[in-house]
Design an enzyme around this catalytic site. Sequence first.
Site, PDB file in Angstrom:
ATOM      1  N   HIS A 197       4.017  -0.805   0.457  1.00  0.00           N
ATOM      2  CA  HIS A 197       3.294  -1.893   1.132  1.00  0.00           C
ATOM      3  C   HIS A 197       2.515  -1.362   2.336  1.00  0.00           C
ATOM      4  CE1 HIS A 197       6.699  -4.568  -0.508  1.00  0.00           C
ATOM      5  NE2 HIS A 197       5.607  -5.012  -1.088  1.00  0.00           N
ATOM      6  N   LEU A 254       9.468  -5.197   3.020  1.00  0.00           N
ATOM      7  CA  LEU A 254       8.393  -4.199   3.025  1.00  0.00           C
ATOM      8  C   LEU A 254       8.931  -2.775   2.914  1.00  0.00           C
ATOM      9  CD1 LEU A 254       6.121  -5.677   5.850  1.00  0.00           C
ATOM     10  CD2 LEU A 254       5.994  -6.087   3.370  1.00  0.00           C
TER      11      LEU A 254
END
Length: 282
Positions: A37, A33
Amino acid sequence: MHIFYGKASLIDYLKSIKTVQSTIGFVPTMGALHQGHLALMQKSLLENENTVVSIFVNPTQFNNPEDLAKYPRTLEEDVKKLTALNPNIILYAPSVEDIYDGKPLSQSFDFDGLENQMEGKFRPGHFNGVGTIVKRLFEIVEPTNAYFGEKDFQQLQIVKKMVAKNHLKVNVIGCPIYRESNNLAMSSRNERLSTEERDEAAIIYKTLTAAKEKFATNSTATISEWVQKSFNKNTRFTLEYFVIADEATLLPSTRKNKNKKYRAFIAVLVNNIRLIDTISLN
């Protein structure tokens, strides 16, 4: 933080918290991530009572086994980032077995030709894999709203088409591209770049913005030729494709129509790592 590794327990939990008025926001990811994101998750948290995030490196959308093997897997770090963002996020981190019941095979989809352009030409079977996993995740989570970044604009259009053709009750929302300080589009693959490669990858967005300026007065063929020549001079980066296409059909454009929206798409290889980006030209 609620973490589920199996679909059965996730489905039971979501049923227990669901009400007639409540909404579920969903952000499907393959992990590793980054801030892009997290921006999708922040939007979901603002717009929904509950937010589900999935982390699953989907084997059926990789046509290159080496790319699948090298794709970063950082679940422990990802959980820390999610907890810091909002401990009420619901995480689904399934195994291949849990998703595919022992049969990791793609369905075949007809996306009305959207799948045959750009990424589809260079990654055979990729969008069947994308359609398969997104449809499966939507069936498990049953989200009200699902959030996707516009960096993968072709994927966004394909997901919208899949939802429409399968009559799924999901609102698919495209979100702006999140960029690094040098305007490189954020991607989990960026973690595989060296510091020097990452810095020099600024050429991708510079090329797109220059193409946008040229679009007002130049033909698409002239712009494409200029882009190709620019990358021919660069020994580090290889241009896989540069396409100016109709946003709705994704078909390459040869003539400009004032009533249509156009977008430039680019894919570049550096040290066998694929980087993609896009920009609206209107």
